[in-house]
Design an enzyme around this catalytic site. Structure first.
Site, PDB file in Angstrom:
ATOM      1  N   TRP A 123     -25.373 -11.415  57.850  1.00  0.00           N
ATOM      2  CA  TRP A 123     -25.584 -11.810  56.458  1.00  0.00           C
ATOM      3  C   TRP A 123     -27.031 -11.496  56.047  1.00  0.00           C
ATOM      4  O   TRP A 123     -27.962 -11.758  56.800  1.00  0.00           O
ATOM      5  CB  TRP A 123     -25.306 -13.313  56.286  1.00  0.00           C
TER       6      TRP A 123
ATOM      7  N   ASP B 122     -22.387 -16.895  36.727  1.00  0.00           N
ATOM      8  CA  ASP B 122     -22.052 -16.997  38.156  1.00  0.00           C
ATOM      9  C   ASP B 122     -21.364 -18.334  38.450  1.00  0.00           C
ATOM     10  O   ASP B 122     -20.795 -18.963  37.547  1.00  0.00           O
ATOM     11  CB  ASP B 122     -23.320 -16.771  39.002  1.00  0.00           C
ATOM     12  N   ASP B 123     -21.410 -18.750  39.671  1.00  0.00           N
ATOM     13  CA  ASP B 123     -20.717 -19.958  40.153  1.00  0.00           C
ATOM     14  C   ASP B 123     -21.066 -21.182  39.291  1.00  0.00           C
ATOM     15  O   ASP B 123     -22.142 -21.258  38.717  1.00  0.00           O
ATOM     16  CB  ASP B 123     -21.164 -20.195  41.613  1.00  0.00           C
TER      17      ASP B 123
ATOM     18  N   ARG C 130     -19.343 -23.392  54.608  1.00  0.00           N
ATOM     19  CA  ARG C 130     -19.771 -23.657  53.234  1.00  0.00           C
ATOM     20  C   ARG C 130     -18.762 -24.603  52.552  1.00  0.00           C
ATOM     21  O   ARG C 130     -18.387 -24.397  51.411  1.00  0.00           O
ATOM     22  CB  ARG C 130     -19.915 -22.345  52.444  1.00  0.00           C
TER      23      ARG C 130
ATOM     24  N   LYS D  83     -17.061 -10.546  38.997  1.00  0.00           N
ATOM     25  CA  LYS D  83     -17.639 -10.444  40.331  1.00  0.00           C
ATOM     26  C   LYS D  83     -16.754 -11.264  41.255  1.00  0.00           C
ATOM     27  O   LYS D  83     -16.673 -12.485  41.139  1.00  0.00           O
ATOM     28  CB  LYS D  83     -19.064 -11.001  40.325  1.00  0.00           C
ATOM     29  N   TRP D  84     -16.047 -10.573  42.151  1.00  0.00           N
ATOM     30  CA  TRP D  84     -15.044 -11.204  43.028  1.00  0.00           C
ATOM     31  C   TRP D  84     -15.711 -11.481  44.372  1.00  0.00           C
ATOM     32  O   TRP D  84     -15.910 -10.565  45.160  1.00  0.00           O
ATOM     33  CB  TRP D  84     -13.862 -10.251  43.194  1.00  0.00           C
ATOM     34  N   ASP D  85     -16.038 -12.749  44.590  1.00  0.00           N
ATOM     35  CA  ASP D  85     -16.809 -13.102  45.786  1.00  0.00           C
ATOM     36  C   ASP D  85     -15.890 -13.637  46.883  1.00  0.00           C
ATOM     37  O   ASP D  85     -14.696 -13.880  46.647  1.00  0.00           O
ATOM     38  CB  ASP D  85     -17.862 -14.162  45.418  1.00  0.00           C
ATOM     39  N   ASN D  86     -16.438 -13.823  48.032  1.00  0.00           N
ATOM     40  CA  ASN D  86     -15.651 -14.156  49.207  1.00  0.00           C
ATOM     41  C   ASN D  86     -16.615 -14.606  50.295  1.00  0.00           C
ATOM     42  O   ASN D  86     -17.179 -13.775  50.981  1.00  0.00           O
ATOM     43  CB  ASN D  86     -14.972 -12.851  49.634  1.00  0.00           C
TER      44      ASN D  86
ATOM     45  N   CYS E 162     -17.656  -8.508  46.372  1.00  0.00           N
ATOM     46  CA  CYS E 162     -18.794  -9.190  46.970  1.00  0.00           C
ATOM     47  C   CYS E 162     -18.230 -10.090  48.053  1.00  0.00           C
ATOM     48  O   CYS E 162     -17.137 -10.634  47.904  1.00  0.00           O
ATOM     49  CB  CYS E 162     -19.498 -10.036  45.911  1.00  0.00           C
TER      50      CYS E 162
ATOM     51  N   ASP F 174     -26.900  -9.999  49.868  1.00  0.00           N
ATOM     52  CA  ASP F 174     -27.533 -11.155  49.233  1.00  0.00           C
ATOM     53  C   ASP F 174     -29.048 -11.099  49.408  1.00  0.00           C
ATOM     54  O   ASP F 174     -29.756 -11.913  48.825  1.00  0.00           O
ATOM     55  CB  ASP F 174     -27.004 -12.464  49.835  1.00  0.00           C
TER      56      ASP F 174
END
Ligand SMILES: *[C@@H]1O[C@H](CO)[C@@H](O)[C@H](O)[C@H]1NC(C)=O
Ligand SMILES: *[C@@H]1O[C@H](CO)[C@@H](O)[C@H](O)[C@H]1NC(C)=O
Ligand SMILES: *[C@@H]1O[C@H](CO)[C@@H](O)[C@H](O)[C@H]1NC(C)=O
Ligand SMILES: *[C@@H]1O[C@H](CO)[C@@H](O)[C@H](O)[C@H]1NC(C)=O
Ligand SMILES: *[C@@H]1O[C@H](CO)[C@@H](O)[C@H](O)[C@H]1NC(C)=O
Ligand SMILES: *[C@@H]1O[C@H](CO)[C@@H](O)[C@H](O)[C@H]1NC(C)=O
Ligand SMILES: *[C@@H]1O[C@H](CO)[C@@H](O)[C@H](O)[C@H]1NC(C)=O
Ligand SMILES: *[C@@H]1O[C@H](CO)[C@@H](O)[C@H](O)[C@H]1NC(C)=O
Ligand SMILES: CC(=O)N[C@H]1CO[C@H](CO)[C@@H](O)[C@@H]1O
Length: 747
Positions: free
Chosen positions: A217, A384-385, A471, A504-507, A546, A568
């Site tokens: 990461w 964003d989030d 997380r 933005k497709w995060d994971n 992402c 990141d």
């Protein structure tokens, strides 16, 4: 006791063994695919890939993968069988199976109904198809009849009634061969596919280096070069994703190969799940390279009549070094992998709310941030989030994932109201409306969510083993059709409620507990179904992949999403290494890269705003990751100019050829040149990593220009391509962390 090995001609080997005919038939045409009897040749502009059937055993034997050869080739001489290694272990094979004297890694391993894992795949027939059929359920390169031709070779194991098919497609202009394999159960009992490689190549070379991309990461895509030693060496992923740890990419190169010269073979697996890359130098001195499913996470059951398709692997060859290999992959991926209409379309510079506001905002402060962003000249604002969840509002990372409804307390008048107001704003001093983008993490669930309370079984788990959280979240089981439907519906609903131009497709975590090893691939088939559905339903949305940065930066994702957040870590020094590493396999157009606030969140380093901007604009999608309200005035004043510059270089980055002139691991002055497709324009990015006191000013030499042509170099004068490539230019730096962006115009 064994005799010492000795070399024998094929004819005498045949008489020695009475079973092995290795005589070759000889195609001589330069058509893309030439078949002579059961001898096959795939020809690109500068590559040949040749193999044939051994008529006495039905085995497929490799003859050549490398520079163009269109003539008859010499008959292969195979060393006599002495010792334990049988004939199959002494030859170069296209689809090595297990259990009959080839002790190297097998490309396929089938657990037959009776339990044993021997197989014997023999040539049965072949067919040629103009163009390239799609791979069922999996992402794949595409092209029309002029771009690509496909050869499918059918094999059969008569002892177990298992069929296999090998598909070879050649894109002649790209010197690219694309290979995949399938296994079909033609028998009456259940079988299990324990391993299946997409490609397996046996090179007749004993001395090769391998190059791969490793990391973790926030430090993805670090280039690793090592010599291939005897035995197996390799890497892979067991995380359920391509992962930061190792990318599904391998280069084999001659030990003397450099960035700009020498032979290089690049292999890139079009897949986003767990994978395996293995290189084995065997006792006979051949080198086998193999990419495909991770055998530790496959065990794929096949009932009678069922088929397992492997993902496909792209293999390119270049005699122009590692750089030539990369440019072939870049061009192929831009034109024949990325399906989005934005593949080579200018990308809007954006501002993302995360580093500025994090989880702490409401409709008012978001609108304010959007207003400040618009004034700077960005073209898109990304929320964003933190915008979703009702009962379990997403105001921290402890809850809300899975509940994809706008938070009614943060958006009392609805999300659409905020989006409408933001898209009414004008970008900079233009009359162009700001676009609106949004962040989602649809594959995940917090146990603190309404979704999890209703459907605890939708989260991946293994019986009663504890469900490990990372997380504070779990992964939804995308192998389940009801979960696929849920994700499609959640994302569609949001996209239908407001004018959203970008997702933005995060994971943000890897997969731990799974109900069975085969869930790994079943998950991939599920997520590809979801991606196909959503990108077909919403073709005007610009999708960005992402996964905690570059945790899913792979060709499978690129099929659907034209850009992926590379890391990141937005520290510009770190980013030079990460972006140059990523560019080994992936086009710069595919990289999301942002100028962020200082001190940098990951490294604590403070770099000049121009340096940060220049590094970020080497990626196809430029943006800002900061709060204008807290940005120092001098930096803020520089932003409109940097945004404008990013828009000027963007077409060259998106569509041009990339030359890595010097690498950050080798030089204090890393540099990249982008040259437009027609060669008329170029732009040089040039950096100084460490200040140098009292050191001569280095000459930076270009590549890829036309030697005879004259180029006007911004601020330097007009010089021939030969001068620029053979002598170069000097650019003094007068501060720490210097950076230059210099345009070239061909006269
Ligand atoms: C192998 O068999 C094929 C098909 O029967 C035939 O066309 C070919 O000439 C044979 N090759 C050799 C080397 O005998
Ligand atoms: C094969 O597998 C299926 C599904 O797992 C099972 O229902 C069936 O009984 C099996 N057949 C045999 C012959 O074992
Ligand atoms: C939004 O947040 C700001 C500051 O965080 C606060 O002053 C304001 O009252 C909030 N507005 C609403 C509608 O909650
Ligand atoms: C649920 O959220 C609360 C805060 O609202 C937090 O204290 C708790 O740890 C969370 N539980 C889990 C399982 O994440
Ligand atoms: C959007 O604009 C309308 C009309 O000016 C205003 O009433 C509303 O409060 C605004 N909403 C936000 C979230 O800024
Ligand atoms: C808009 O124009 C003003 C006045 O000329 C200038 O200061 C500002 O930088 C411009 N904004 C952008 C984004 O170009
Ligand atoms: C959506 O927003 C974009 C960018 O602001 C604008 O060009 C477009 O007209 C809007 N579409 C609709 C349907 O409002
Ligand atoms: C996407 O999935 C939905 C829900 O299953 C379905 O109704 C729709 O037809 C699908 N659309 C496409 C383009 O596949
Ligand atoms: C690098 C290289 O060898 N390029 C050649 C590839 O093939 C084309 C067409 O055959 C030649 O024009 C190039 O010189």
């Amino acid at each position: 006791m064994f005799q010492l090995s000795r070399s024998v001609a094929v004819a005498s080997l045949v008489s020695l063994l009475g079973q092995c005919s290795l005589a070759t038939a000889q195609p001589t045409s330069t058509d893309a695919i030439v078949v002579d009897g059961t001898t096959f040749a795939l020809n690109g502009d500068n590559v040949s890939y040749r193999f044939r059937v051994d008529n006495s055993t039905g085995d497929l034997l490799s003859d050549h993968f490398g520079g163009s050869v269109t003539d008859p080739i010499p008959t292969e001489i195979v060393s006599a069988v002495n010792g334990w290694v049988g004939v199959p272990g002494r030859i170069r094979r296209e689809f090595p199976d297990q259990g009959r004297g080839d002790f190297r890694m097998p490309a396929v391993r089938v657990r037959q109904t009776e339990g044993y894992t021997v197989s014997d795949f023999q040539y049965q027939s072949h067919e040629i198809k103009q163009g390239k059929p799609a791979l069922p359920g999996l992402p794949s390169t595409f092209g029309n009849e002029e771009d690509v031709t496909t050869l499918v070779v059918h094999l059969y194991d008569q002892y177990s009634d298992v069929a296999a098919a090998l598909s070879y497609s050649i894109f002649p202009k790209y010197d690219a061969i694309v290979r995949s394999a399938s296994v079909t159960n033609k028998g009456k009992g259940n079988i299990t596919v324990e391993s299946l490689a997409s490609i397996s190549v046996d090179f007749p070379y004993e001395d090769l280096d391998m190059i791969s991309l490793r990391g973790d990461w926030a430090r993805e895509a670090h280039r690793e070069r090592r010599s291939v030693e005897y035995g197996t060496q390799g890497f892979g992923s067991s995380t359920g994703y391509a992962s930061h740890l190792h990318n599904p990419f391998l280069a084999l190169v001659d030990p003397a190969t450099t960035e700009s010269s020498g032979e290089a073979w690049g292999f890139s697996l079009v897949y986003s799940g767990s994978f395996s890359v293995d290189v084995e130098k065997g006792s006979q001195g051949f080198t086998r390279a193999m990419l495909g499913f991770n055998p530790g996470q496959l065990s794929w059951p096949l009932a009678p009549g069922e088929t397992l398709n492997s993902p496909e692997c792209v293999a390119v060859y270049s005699s122009n070094g590692v750089g030539g290999m990369s440019r072939s992959l870049h061009r192929l991926y831009r034109n024949h992998l990325i399906k989005s209409k934005f593949a080579t379309d200018d990308r809007p510079p954006l501002l993302n709310s995360w580093e500025g506001l994090g989880f702490d905002y409401n409709a008012t402060s978001i609108y304010q941030l959007a207003q400040e962003s618009a004034e700077l000249g960005v073209r898109m604002f990304v929320l964003d989030d933190g915008w979703f969840g009702d009962k379990y509002a997403r105001t921290s990372d402890t809850e809300g994932l899975g509940d994809w409804v706008p938070n009614p307390r943060r958006f009392p008048d609805g999300l659409a109201d905020t989006v409408n107001n933001i898209t009414d704003l004008k970008s900079g001093n233009t009359s162009t409306n700001l676009r609106f983008g949004i962040w989602m993490e649809p594959e995940m669930v917090n146990p603190n969510s309404s979704l999890y309370r209703e459907h605890p079984d939708w989260a991946l788990h293994a019986g009663s083993y504890p469900r490990t959280q990372r997380r504070n979240q779990l992964v939804l089981n995308l192998a389940l059709p009801e979960v696929q439907e849920f994700v499609i519906e959640s994302v569609s609903n949001i996209l239908n409620t407001a004018n959203i131009s970008y997702v933005k497709w995060d994971n943000n975590r890897g997969i731990h507990e799974m109900p069975s090893p085969s869930t790994d691939h079943a998950y991939m088939l599920g997520i590809y179904k979801v991606f196909t559905n959503l990108t077909t339903q919403f073709p005007d949305v610009l999708w960005e992949g992402c996964a905690s940065g570059g945790g899913r930066f792979d060709p499978g994702v690129l099929q659907f999403f034209p850009q992926i957040w590379a890391s990141d870590d937005t520290d510009a020094i770190e980013r030079i290494t990460i972006q140059m590493g990523t560019s080994l396999a992936y086009p710069p157009s595919a990289m999301g890269a942002h100028l962020s606030a200082v001190p940098n969140q990951q490294t604590g380093r403070t770099l000049p705003v121009a340096f940060r901007g220049h590094v970020a604009m080497m990626g196809g999608s430029f943006g800002l990751e900061l709060d204008p309200a807290t940005t120092p005035e001098a930096d803020k004043a520089a932003l409109p100019g940097l945004i404008a510059l990013s828009e000027k270089v963007n077409p060259l980055v998106l569509k041009g050829d990339m030359y890595r002139l010097s690498l950050p691991e080798d030089s204090d002055w890393p540099a990249v040149l982008f040259i437009s497709e027609d060669g008329a324009q170029a732009v040089l990015f040039y950096f100084q990593l460490n200040p140098r006191v009292d050191h001569s000013i280095p000459w930076i030499r270009m590549q890829g220009l036309a030697p005879e042509a004259m180029y006007t170099v911004e601020g330097k004068g007009t010089y021939s391509g030969a001068t620029l490539m053979n002598i170069g230019l000097q650019f003094p730096f007068d501060t720490d962390y210097g950076s230059k962006v210099v345009f070239f115009e061909k006269q």
